[in-house]
Design a protein around this motif. Structure first.
Motif, PDB file in Angstrom:
ATOM      1  N   VAL A   1      -7.741   0.298   5.577  1.00 23.88           N
ATOM      2  CA  VAL A   1      -7.839  -1.046   5.003  1.00 23.88           C
ATOM      3  C   VAL A   1      -6.662  -1.920   5.427  1.00 23.88           C
ATOM      4  O   VAL A   1      -6.766  -3.150   5.462  1.00 23.88           O
ATOM      5  CB  VAL A   1      -7.921  -0.960   3.463  1.00 23.88           C
ATOM      6  CG1 VAL A   1      -7.998  -2.344   2.834  1.00 23.88           C
ATOM      7  CG2 VAL A   1      -9.139  -0.148   3.053  1.00 23.88           C
ATOM      8  N   MET A   2      -5.533  -1.297   5.765  1.00 24.28           N
ATOM      9  CA  MET A   2      -4.362  -2.070   6.180  1.00 24.28           C
ATOM     10  C   MET A   2      -4.603  -2.804   7.497  1.00 24.28           C
ATOM     11  O   MET A   2      -3.951  -3.813   7.778  1.00 24.28           O
ATOM     12  CB  MET A   2      -3.147  -1.152   6.323  1.00 24.28           C
ATOM     13  CG  MET A   2      -2.733  -0.462   5.019  1.00 24.28           C
ATOM     14  SD  MET A   2      -2.289  -1.637   3.727  1.00 24.28           S
ATOM     15  CE  MET A   2      -0.812  -2.330   4.425  1.00 24.28           C
ATOM     16  N   ILE A   3      -5.556  -2.317   8.296  1.00 26.23           N
ATOM     17  CA  ILE A   3      -5.850  -2.964   9.581  1.00 26.23           C
ATOM     18  C   ILE A   3      -6.452  -4.358   9.379  1.00 26.23           C
ATOM     19  O   ILE A   3      -5.930  -5.340   9.914  1.00 26.23           O
ATOM     20  CB  ILE A   3      -6.764  -2.074  10.448  1.00 26.23           C
ATOM     21  CG1 ILE A   3      -6.047  -0.766  10.790  1.00 26.23           C
ATOM     22  CG2 ILE A   3      -7.179  -2.813  11.717  1.00 26.23           C
ATOM     23  CD1 ILE A   3      -6.910   0.218  11.565  1.00 26.23           C
TER      24      ILE A   3
ATOM     25  N   GLY B   1      -8.568 -15.732  -0.080  1.00 26.64           N
ATOM     26  CA  GLY B   1      -9.522 -15.113  -0.987  1.00 26.64           C
ATOM     27  C   GLY B   1      -9.936 -13.709  -0.591  1.00 26.64           C
ATOM     28  O   GLY B   1     -10.174 -12.857  -1.457  1.00 26.64           O
ATOM     29  N   ILE B   2     -10.001 -13.434   0.714  1.00 27.12           N
ATOM     30  CA  ILE B   2     -10.511 -12.146   1.189  1.00 27.12           C
ATOM     31  C   ILE B   2      -9.437 -11.053   1.180  1.00 27.12           C
ATOM     32  O   ILE B   2      -9.728  -9.894   0.868  1.00 27.12           O
ATOM     33  CB  ILE B   2     -11.105 -12.305   2.604  1.00 27.12           C
ATOM     34  CG1 ILE B   2     -12.377 -13.138   2.542  1.00 27.12           C
ATOM     35  CG2 ILE B   2     -11.401 -10.948   3.228  1.00 27.12           C
ATOM     36  CD1 ILE B   2     -13.033 -13.340   3.883  1.00 27.12           C
ATOM     37  N   ALA B   3      -8.202 -11.396   1.542  1.00 23.72           N
ATOM     38  CA  ALA B   3      -7.150 -10.382   1.658  1.00 23.72           C
ATOM     39  C   ALA B   3      -6.968  -9.569   0.371  1.00 23.72           C
ATOM     40  O   ALA B   3      -6.915  -8.320   0.428  1.00 23.72           O
ATOM     41  CB  ALA B   3      -5.829 -11.036   2.070  1.00 23.72           C
TER      42      ALA B   3
ATOM     43  N   LEU C   1     -10.293  -3.087  -2.522  1.00 26.68           N
ATOM     44  CA  LEU C   1     -11.256  -2.159  -1.948  1.00 26.68           C
ATOM     45  C   LEU C   1     -10.559  -0.883  -1.490  1.00 26.68           C
ATOM     46  O   LEU C   1     -11.052   0.230  -1.726  1.00 26.68           O
ATOM     47  CB  LEU C   1     -11.970  -2.815  -0.762  1.00 26.68           C
ATOM     48  CG  LEU C   1     -12.942  -1.915   0.028  1.00 26.68           C
ATOM     49  CD1 LEU C   1     -14.083  -1.474  -0.862  1.00 26.68           C
ATOM     50  CD2 LEU C   1     -13.476  -2.663   1.252  1.00 26.68           C
ATOM     51  N   GLY C   2      -9.402  -1.045  -0.835  1.00 26.06           N
ATOM     52  CA  GLY C   2      -8.663   0.137  -0.393  1.00 26.06           C
ATOM     53  C   GLY C   2      -8.197   0.985  -1.551  1.00 26.06           C
ATOM     54  O   GLY C   2      -8.245   2.229  -1.495  1.00 26.06           O
ATOM     55  N   THR C   3      -7.753   0.343  -2.623  1.00 23.84           N
ATOM     56  CA  THR C   3      -7.292   1.093  -3.796  1.00 23.84           C
ATOM     57  C   THR C   3      -8.440   1.839  -4.459  1.00 23.84           C
ATOM     58  O   THR C   3      -8.309   3.023  -4.807  1.00 23.84           O
ATOM     59  CB  THR C   3      -6.637   0.140  -4.814  1.00 23.84           C
ATOM     60  OG1 THR C   3      -5.493  -0.469  -4.211  1.00 23.84           O
ATOM     61  CG2 THR C   3      -6.202   0.893  -6.053  1.00 23.84           C
ATOM     62  N   ILE C   4      -9.567   1.166  -4.646  1.00 27.39           N
ATOM     63  CA  ILE C   4     -10.724   1.816  -5.271  1.00 27.39           C
ATOM     64  C   ILE C   4     -11.211   2.983  -4.424  1.00 27.39           C
ATOM     65  O   ILE C   4     -11.539   4.064  -4.940  1.00 27.39           O
ATOM     66  CB  ILE C   4     -11.865   0.796  -5.482  1.00 27.39           C
ATOM     67  CG1 ILE C   4     -11.434  -0.277  -6.474  1.00 27.39           C
ATOM     68  CG2 ILE C   4     -13.118   1.499  -5.973  1.00 27.39           C
ATOM     69  CD1 ILE C   4     -11.047   0.246  -7.828  1.00 27.39           C
TER      70      ILE C   4
ATOM     71  N   MET D   1      -2.222   2.277  -3.993  1.00 28.87           N
ATOM     72  CA  MET D   1      -1.875   0.978  -4.558  1.00 28.87           C
ATOM     73  C   MET D   1      -1.193   0.076  -3.539  1.00 28.87           C
ATOM     74  O   MET D   1      -1.092  -1.131  -3.741  1.00 28.87           O
ATOM     75  CB  MET D   1      -0.968   1.170  -5.777  1.00 28.87           C
ATOM     76  CG  MET D   1      -1.645   1.807  -6.977  1.00 28.87           C
ATOM     77  SD  MET D   1      -2.943   0.777  -7.683  1.00 28.87           S
ATOM     78  CE  MET D   1      -1.949  -0.513  -8.418  1.00 28.87           C
ATOM     79  N   VAL D   2      -0.717   0.664  -2.443  1.00 30.83           N
ATOM     80  CA  VAL D   2      -0.081  -0.127  -1.390  1.00 30.83           C
ATOM     81  C   VAL D   2      -1.053  -1.157  -0.824  1.00 30.83           C
ATOM     82  O   VAL D   2      -0.673  -2.292  -0.519  1.00 30.83           O
ATOM     83  CB  VAL D   2       0.433   0.802  -0.266  1.00 30.83           C
ATOM     84  CG1 VAL D   2       0.925  -0.024   0.919  1.00 30.83           C
ATOM     85  CG2 VAL D   2       1.553   1.687  -0.783  1.00 30.83           C
ATOM     86  N   THR D   3      -2.324  -0.799  -0.714  1.00 30.05           N
ATOM     87  CA  THR D   3      -3.299  -1.739  -0.162  1.00 30.05           C
ATOM     88  C   THR D   3      -3.469  -2.951  -1.077  1.00 30.05           C
ATOM     89  O   THR D   3      -3.595  -4.081  -0.605  1.00 30.05           O
ATOM     90  CB  THR D   3      -4.651  -1.053   0.041  1.00 30.05           C
ATOM     91  OG1 THR D   3      -5.128  -0.548  -1.219  1.00 30.05           O
ATOM     92  CG2 THR D   3      -4.519   0.110   1.020  1.00 30.05           C
ATOM     93  N   SER D   4      -3.459  -2.710  -2.394  1.00 30.36           N
ATOM     94  CA  SER D   4      -3.558  -3.836  -3.335  1.00 30.36           C
ATOM     95  C   SER D   4      -2.346  -4.749  -3.219  1.00 30.36           C
ATOM     96  O   SER D   4      -2.471  -5.984  -3.212  1.00 30.36           O
ATOM     97  CB  SER D   4      -3.684  -3.324  -4.772  1.00 30.36           C
ATOM     98  OG  SER D   4      -4.920  -2.691  -4.978  1.00 30.36           O
ATOM     99  N   ALA D   5      -1.160  -4.147  -3.136  1.00 31.32           N
ATOM    100  CA  ALA D   5       0.064  -4.945  -3.015  1.00 31.32           C
ATOM    101  C   ALA D   5       0.061  -5.751  -1.720  1.00 31.32           C
ATOM    102  O   ALA D   5       0.404  -6.945  -1.716  1.00 31.32           O
ATOM    103  CB  ALA D   5       1.289  -4.039  -3.065  1.00 31.32           C
TER     104      ALA D   5
END
Length: 235
Positions: A44-46, A148-150, A156-159, A188-192
């Protein structure tokens, strides 16, 4: 045992305890490196990184374009006024053409309509102004989309990470807090990251909109001054 020996022994014990306590802290600090956390965020970080790059590229491109359009055009208005007052219409048109600015193109269109009713001149200037504003607003909406998307990608990555954690637990029957928290803090890094990119994009989006609003106000003011200049001989 002497008092000095007791103090020395106690100091040695405290030092040993502190050193043992410091080892996990140092190890934790080494494990919590920023770059390592980003890499552990997963695929998801990509897209989040691509959105960040896209937003920054558009922001800086629009920022310099709008700032160029917002430059002071008082000298242009002075030259156009002097040419019109002297009756040299072709000189005024040439000055506007050479300025290569939104205001210059608006005034040039108005000068080419001289001889027609004022309403026709106002309409021509207004149409060119709308076109110039649309050019300035080009791609600004994309930054709003990034804002809005980021964060959504981050959630999505966290879930997805949480689902994977509980799936692993169901397979191993290991429900220790170490297993849960160890995987959860990484996800949680993806959410941050998503929230950070979203906040920056949101701020950039509003900065550009405020800059465009200032340009619009300036163009409208100069257009009104130009129309008043054309009406002066008929008053």
């Amino acid at each position: 045992m002497s008092l000095l020996a007791q103090i020395t022994d106690t100091t040695a014990q405290l030092t040993d305890s502190v050193n043992r306590a410091a080892v996990p802290v140092v190890q934790a600090q080494e494990e919590l490196r920023f770059g390592d956390l980003l890499l552990k965020g997963g695929w998801v970080m990509i897209p989040i990184g691509l959105l960040a790059i896209l937003g920054l590229v558009i922001f800086f491109e629009r920022f310099f374009t709008i700032r160029k359009a917002a430059k002071d055009e008082s000298n242009l208005m002075t030259q156009v006024r002097a040419s019109i007052m002297s009756g040299n219409l072709q000189s005024a048109i040439a000055i506007c053409r050479n300025s290569n600015s939104p205001l210059g193109r608006m005034l040039q269109k108005g000068l080419l309509r001289i001889g027609r009713p004022i309403k026709d001149i106002e309409g021509a200037i207004e149409n060119v102004g709308k076109l110039e504003v649309s050019k300035l607003e080009k791609n600004i909406g994309i930054i709003g989309i990034v804002a809005g998307i980021a964060p959504m990608f981050g959630f999505l990555g966290t879930i997805a990470g949480v689902i994977q954690i509980f799936y692993d637990i169901s397979k191993t029957d290991n429900i220790s807090m170490g297993v849960i928290s160890g995987g959860l803090y990484v996800k949680m890094v993806t959410s941050a990251a998503g929230l950070f990119v979203g906040i920056v994009a949101y701020v950039c989006h509003h900065i550009l909109n405020m800059m465009v609003d200032k340009v619009i106000l300036k163009l409208e003011t100069d257009a009104i001054e130009f129309i008043d200049l054309l009406e002066e001989p008929s008053k």
